[in-house]
Design a protein around this motif. Sequence first.
Motif, PDB file in Angstrom:
ATOM      1  N   MET A 113      60.653  62.177  55.333  1.00  0.00           N
ATOM      2  CA  MET A 113      60.322  62.757  56.634  1.00  0.00           C
ATOM      3  C   MET A 113      60.572  64.270  56.630  1.00  0.00           C
ATOM      4  N   ARG A 114      61.682  64.706  56.055  1.00  0.00           N
ATOM      5  CA  ARG A 114      62.031  66.134  56.020  1.00  0.00           C
ATOM      6  C   ARG A 114      60.963  66.944  55.288  1.00  0.00           C
TER       7      ARG A 114
ATOM      8  N   PRO B 152      64.394  58.542  49.614  1.00  0.00           N
ATOM      9  CA  PRO B 152      64.980  58.086  50.882  1.00  0.00           C
ATOM     10  C   PRO B 152      64.086  58.492  52.066  1.00  0.00           C
ATOM     11  N   ARG B 153      63.962  57.623  53.037  1.00  0.00           N
ATOM     12  CA  ARG B 153      63.084  57.879  54.180  1.00  0.00           C
ATOM     13  C   ARG B 153      63.401  59.209  54.863  1.00  0.00           C
ATOM     14  N   LYS B 154      64.672  59.519  55.025  1.00  0.00           N
ATOM     15  CA  LYS B 154      65.083  60.773  55.678  1.00  0.00           C
ATOM     16  C   LYS B 154      64.496  61.981  54.933  1.00  0.00           C
ATOM     17  N   GLU B 155      64.503  61.920  53.598  1.00  0.00           N
ATOM     18  CA  GLU B 155      63.963  63.015  52.784  1.00  0.00           C
ATOM     19  C   GLU B 155      62.438  63.039  52.833  1.00  0.00           C
TER      20      GLU B 155
ATOM     21  N   LYS C 131      57.920  55.946  49.884  1.00  0.00           N
ATOM     22  CA  LYS C 131      59.255  55.537  49.469  1.00  0.00           C
ATOM     23  C   LYS C 131      59.518  55.759  47.989  1.00  0.00           C
TER      24      LYS C 131
ATOM     25  N   HIS D 194      57.913  65.799  54.494  1.00  0.00           N
ATOM     26  CA  HIS D 194      56.598  65.235  54.821  1.00  0.00           C
ATOM     27  C   HIS D 194      55.910  64.713  53.558  1.00  0.00           C
TER      28      HIS D 194
ATOM     29  N   SER E  78      58.114  51.591  53.812  1.00  0.00           N
ATOM     30  CA  SER E  78      59.147  50.609  54.153  1.00  0.00           C
ATOM     31  C   SER E  78      58.668  49.608  55.197  1.00  0.00           C
TER      32      SER E  78
ATOM     33  N   ASP F 259      53.245  52.594  57.810  1.00  0.00           N
ATOM     34  CA  ASP F 259      54.073  53.801  57.809  1.00  0.00           C
ATOM     35  C   ASP F 259      53.444  54.849  56.898  1.00  0.00           C
TER      36      ASP F 259
ATOM     37  N   PHE G 160      55.104  57.542  55.630  1.00  0.00           N
ATOM     38  CA  PHE G 160      56.073  58.170  54.739  1.00  0.00           C
ATOM     39  C   PHE G 160      56.291  57.338  53.478  1.00  0.00           C
TER      40      PHE G 160
END
Length: 136
Positions: free
Chosen positions: A46-47, A41-44, A91, A49, A83, A87, A89
């Motif tokens: 980012m968290r 998940p994108r949030k993870e 996926k 890196h 995504s 980007d 990050f």
Amino acid sequence: MPKTGDELIITFKSQAPLAWGTHRRTNSRTRRTGERYIPIPRKEAMRLHLCNKNNGTGLGLNIYNATSDDGLFSGQLKTAGNSKKGDIFAKQFEGNGDLQALTPWLQEHHAQIGDSIRFYWNSPTDITMSFIPSHE
């Protein structure tokens, strides 16, 4: 880059990662049986890196030494995909140069929607994976 002691748990929410080679929305390339990945998940991403090649390649940048706690998988995983174009990050986790690298391990556990994978960073470059079935 993740740090020693970081953890991530991913739950399969769709069939696509479990049958990526044949379960695809596009026909951008030949379908291949046995290709699998583990979504991030994108949030993870980012968290922790967790980046793709847009942020550099190499051990600890987007390539990790991975082993499973059951001893059935040992190899390199890379964080890849994005995504949106450009980007940094990632996926997904996939075999480094081999989209079938995770297949024997996931097949051995009869991976299905609802099952989870736990990633634990023993160091910034070394991961232990654990399979968590949904029916336990």
